[in-house]
Design a protein around this motif. Structure first.
Motif, PDB file in Angstrom:
ATOM      1  N   LEU A 187       0.835  -1.187   0.000  1.00  0.00           N
ATOM      2  CA  LEU A 187       0.000   0.000   0.000  1.00  0.00           C
ATOM      3  C   LEU A 187       0.879   1.249   0.000  1.00  0.00           C
ATOM      4  N   TYR A 188       0.654   2.094  -0.999  1.00  0.00           N
ATOM      5  CA  TYR A 188       1.347   3.373  -1.132  1.00  0.00           C
ATOM      6  C   TYR A 188       0.293   4.468  -0.977  1.00  0.00           C
ATOM      7  N   THR A 189       0.642   5.562  -0.304  1.00  0.00           N
ATOM      8  CA  THR A 189      -0.340   6.625  -0.109  1.00  0.00           C
ATOM      9  C   THR A 189       0.313   7.997  -0.205  1.00  0.00           C
ATOM     10  N   HIS A 190      -0.560   8.987  -0.289  1.00  0.00           N
ATOM     11  CA  HIS A 190      -0.167  10.377  -0.073  1.00  0.00           C
ATOM     12  C   HIS A 190      -0.530  10.673   1.382  1.00  0.00           C
ATOM     13  N   ALA A 191       0.449  10.945   2.240  1.00  0.00           N
ATOM     14  CA  ALA A 191       0.184  11.099   3.670  1.00  0.00           C
ATOM     15  C   ALA A 191       0.967  12.274   4.238  1.00  0.00           C
ATOM     16  N   LYS A 192       0.439  12.850   5.281  1.00  0.00           N
ATOM     17  CA  LYS A 192       1.090  13.993   5.913  1.00  0.00           C
ATOM     18  C   LYS A 192       2.459  13.587   6.452  1.00  0.00           C
ATOM     19  N   ASP A 193       3.496  14.221   5.902  1.00  0.00           N
ATOM     20  CA  ASP A 193       4.887  13.956   6.294  1.00  0.00           C
ATOM     21  C   ASP A 193       5.328  12.527   6.004  1.00  0.00           C
ATOM     22  N   HIS A 194       4.574  11.821   5.183  1.00  0.00           N
ATOM     23  CA  HIS A 194       4.917  10.431   4.874  1.00  0.00           C
ATOM     24  C   HIS A 194       4.744  10.120   3.385  1.00  0.00           C
ATOM     25  N   ASP A 195       5.021  11.047   2.509  1.00  0.00           N
ATOM     26  CA  ASP A 195       5.030  10.728   1.085  1.00  0.00           C
ATOM     27  C   ASP A 195       6.236   9.837   0.779  1.00  0.00           C
ATOM     28  N   TYR A 196       6.093   9.081  -0.298  1.00  0.00           N
ATOM     29  CA  TYR A 196       7.132   8.131  -0.721  1.00  0.00           C
ATOM     30  C   TYR A 196       7.372   7.049   0.331  1.00  0.00           C
ATOM     31  N   HIS A 197       6.295   6.694   1.029  1.00  0.00           N
ATOM     32  CA  HIS A 197       6.334   5.600   1.978  1.00  0.00           C
ATOM     33  C   HIS A 197       5.510   4.427   1.447  1.00  0.00           C
ATOM     34  N   VAL A 198       5.794   3.242   1.972  1.00  0.00           N
ATOM     35  CA  VAL A 198       5.051   2.039   1.605  1.00  0.00           C
ATOM     36  C   VAL A 198       4.825   1.215   2.868  1.00  0.00           C
ATOM     37  N   ILE A 199       3.743   0.463   2.887  1.00  0.00           N
ATOM     38  CA  ILE A 199       3.475  -0.452   3.983  1.00  0.00           C
ATOM     39  C   ILE A 199       2.873  -1.728   3.414  1.00  0.00           C
ATOM     40  N   LYS A 200       3.236  -2.871   3.966  1.00  0.00           N
ATOM     41  CA  LYS A 200       2.685  -4.141   3.513  1.00  0.00           C
ATOM     42  C   LYS A 200       1.295  -4.351   4.104  1.00  0.00           C
ATOM     43  N   MET A 201       0.436  -5.014   3.336  1.00  0.00           N
ATOM     44  CA  MET A 201      -0.852  -5.440   3.842  1.00  0.00           C
ATOM     45  C   MET A 201      -0.727  -6.852   4.405  1.00  0.00           C
ATOM     46  N   ALA A 202      -1.477  -7.135   5.461  1.00  0.00           N
ATOM     47  CA  ALA A 202      -1.550  -8.495   5.966  1.00  0.00           C
ATOM     48  C   ALA A 202      -2.233  -9.384   4.938  1.00  0.00           C
ATOM     49  N   ASP A 203      -2.029 -10.683   5.038  1.00  0.00           N
ATOM     50  CA  ASP A 203      -2.559 -11.598   4.029  1.00  0.00           C
ATOM     51  C   ASP A 203      -4.083 -11.557   3.949  1.00  0.00           C
ATOM     52  N   ASP A 204      -4.757 -11.265   5.071  1.00  0.00           N
ATOM     53  CA  ASP A 204      -6.218 -11.220   5.047  1.00  0.00           C
ATOM     54  C   ASP A 204      -6.751  -9.901   4.490  1.00  0.00           C
ATOM     55  N   MET A 205      -5.871  -8.962   4.183  1.00  0.00           N
ATOM     56  CA  MET A 205      -6.221  -7.674   3.580  1.00  0.00           C
ATOM     57  C   MET A 205      -7.092  -6.812   4.491  1.00  0.00           C
ATOM     58  N   ARG A 206      -7.116  -7.125   5.774  1.00  0.00           N
ATOM     59  CA  ARG A 206      -7.917  -6.339   6.706  1.00  0.00           C
ATOM     60  C   ARG A 206      -7.072  -5.537   7.687  1.00  0.00           C
ATOM     61  N   SER A 207      -5.770  -5.598   7.509  1.00  0.00           N
ATOM     62  CA  SER A 207      -4.869  -4.846   8.373  1.00  0.00           C
ATOM     63  C   SER A 207      -3.534  -4.703   7.663  1.00  0.00           C
ATOM     64  N   THR A 208      -2.679  -3.881   8.219  1.00  0.00           N
ATOM     65  CA  THR A 208      -1.343  -3.713   7.679  1.00  0.00           C
ATOM     66  C   THR A 208      -0.359  -4.568   8.467  1.00  0.00           C
ATOM     67  N   ALA A 209       0.800  -4.802   7.859  1.00  0.00           N
ATOM     68  CA  ALA A 209       1.852  -5.601   8.496  1.00  0.00           C
ATOM     69  C   ALA A 209       3.113  -4.752   8.580  1.00  0.00           C
ATOM     70  N   GLY A 210       3.549  -4.440   9.782  1.00  0.00           N
ATOM     71  CA  GLY A 210       4.719  -3.594   9.936  1.00  0.00           C
ATOM     72  C   GLY A 210       4.347  -2.128   9.960  1.00  0.00           C
ATOM     73  N   GLU A 211       5.316  -1.293   9.617  1.00  0.00           N
ATOM     74  CA  GLU A 211       5.143   0.156   9.668  1.00  0.00           C
ATOM     75  C   GLU A 211       5.323   0.773   8.291  1.00  0.00           C
ATOM     76  N   LEU A 212       4.845   1.999   8.147  1.00  0.00           N
ATOM     77  CA  LEU A 212       5.141   2.763   6.941  1.00  0.00           C
ATOM     78  C   LEU A 212       6.653   2.924   6.823  1.00  0.00           C
ATOM     79  N   THR A 213       7.189   2.589   5.664  1.00  0.00           N
ATOM     80  CA  THR A 213       8.632   2.600   5.446  1.00  0.00           C
ATOM     81  C   THR A 213       8.983   3.581   4.346  1.00  0.00           C
ATOM     82  N   LYS A 214       9.938   4.456   4.617  1.00  0.00           N
ATOM     83  CA  LYS A 214      10.382   5.430   3.626  1.00  0.00           C
ATOM     84  C   LYS A 214      11.199   4.729   2.556  1.00  0.00           C
ATOM     85  N   MET A 215      10.852   4.982   1.287  1.00  0.00           N
ATOM     86  CA  MET A 215      11.571   4.380   0.171  1.00  0.00           C
ATOM     87  C   MET A 215      12.687   5.296  -0.317  1.00  0.00           C
ATOM     88  N   ASP A 216      13.678   4.708  -0.925  1.00  0.00           N
ATOM     89  CA  ASP A 216      14.786   5.441  -1.534  1.00  0.00           C
ATOM     90  C   ASP A 216      14.341   5.873  -2.923  1.00  0.00           C
TER      91      ASP A 216
END
Length: 334
Positions: A187-216
């Motif tokens: 999941l990629y989003t436009h977020a306050k102070d968190h652009d160019y971040h990504v987060i994994k979705m859990a396998d059930d697609m009802r939650s996220t797995a881990g934290e928003l991670t800044k990409m290079d």
């Protein structure tokens, strides 16, 4: 939930400012129906932010936001989908979901995305509460989050199964949901102070797995909205409206980067915002996007979905695209 309550004079200022900021092009009302662009989607529906997909039934599906006629400051209430086999005649589906179906938001039904996984179809969407005070920003109460809904059908109805946003902080909108070949959803989003971040979705697609991670991003990170991520061959593409206006892109060998900036796909049009998706259908690649056009509207220019053919160079880079009236109207004849 915070309910928007704006005095009449400020409401007028907000409506005017929204239109002036867009400053888009008008189109001949007498000929628009015969043009390929904008696409003829729905009867008197104003739709934007197209997310295009091809599912197992072989049809093209486009998921959109829905602009209310003469709306105030993008106060939007529901989401739609449209399907076609020839990209000229479109069947309307929806509303797929409304903010009235949510317990945690009552407004801002903005740009959605979709996915298919685990035998279910998913609609991922931004929604929110409150009011953005453009006259006195210190009084703003607006908040937005990302929700996800499920359905057994690509045309819904969709149901918010978790009854909450995926997270509350940071404030976020414009989700892009990409599922890689191994089934992992990102999941990629436009977020306050968190652009160019990504987060994994859990396998059930009802939650996220881990934290928003800044990409290079290779050192270049302009203001952006509405990312769209896809894969072609061995290359991953991170595309976006740079400065909310110009469609540009990066390429990488991984869905999380590191990314290399490649430049422009489509230029800006009269300083108006854009939002897009890129998809392959029957061996041809397409760009879906929206334009601000004056077509039989009581309040001037409104957003309308359009489409163009998209082509790649031998090295995988994307050829630049011009807006056309013809669009993809001859697709069924090719």
């Amino acid at each position: 939930m915070v309910k928007a309550n704006t005095p009449g004079i400020i409401a007028s200022i907000l409506a005017i400012s929204a239109c002036v900021a867009c400053a888009p092009t008008a189109i001949d009302k007498n000929t628009s129906a015969t043009q390929g662009n904008p696409l003829q989607m729905g009867d008197n529906l104003r739709v934007a932010d197209p997310s295009a997909y091809v599912w197992g039934d072989g049809k093209m599906y486009v998921y959109t936001s829905h602009d209310l006629e003469c709306q105030e400051d993008f106060w939007m209430k529901d989401w739609y989908a449209f399907s076609s086999t020839d990209l000229k005649n479109w069947e309307t589906h929806g509303p797929l979901l409304s903010v009235n179906d949510l317990t945690w938001a009552d407004n801002y039904a903005w740009a959605p995305d979709a996915a298919y996984k685990n035998g279910k179809y998913y609609l991922i969407f931004p929604a929110g509460t409150g009011h953005k005070d453009r006259v006195n920003p210190e009084n703003s109460t607006k908040w937005m989050g990302i929700g996800i809904a499920e359905s057994d059908s690509p045309t819904g109805p969709f149901k918010d199964m978790i009854g909450a946003p995926l997270w509350r902080t940071p404030y976020a909108n414009d989700p892009s949901l990409f599922i890689d070949d191994d089934g992992q959803a990102y999941l990629y989003t436009h977020a306050k102070d968190h652009d160019y971040h990504v987060i994994k979705m859990a396998d059930d697609m009802r939650s996220t797995a881990g934290e928003l991670t800044k990409m290079d991003m290779g050192g270049y990170e302009p203001k952006m909205e509405g990312p769209w991520v896809f894969k072609r061959g061995d290359w991953y593409y991170y595309t976006m409206p740079e400065n909310n206006r110009i469609l540009t892109y990066y390429m990488a060998k991984s869905p999380t980067g590191p990314w290399e900036y490649k430049g422009e796909i489509m230029g800006q049009e009269n300083n108006s915002n854009n939002h897009h998706s890129i998809v392959e259908y029957q061996g041809q690649w397409f760009l879906f996007y929206h334009r601000w056009l004056d077509i039989n509207s009581a309040c001037g220019r409104q957003r309308h979905v359009a489409a163009e053919y998209l082509y790649f160079n031998d090295d995988g880079t994307i050829q630049s695209i011009e807006r056309t009236e013809k669009g993809v109207s001859n697709f069924s004849e090719r």
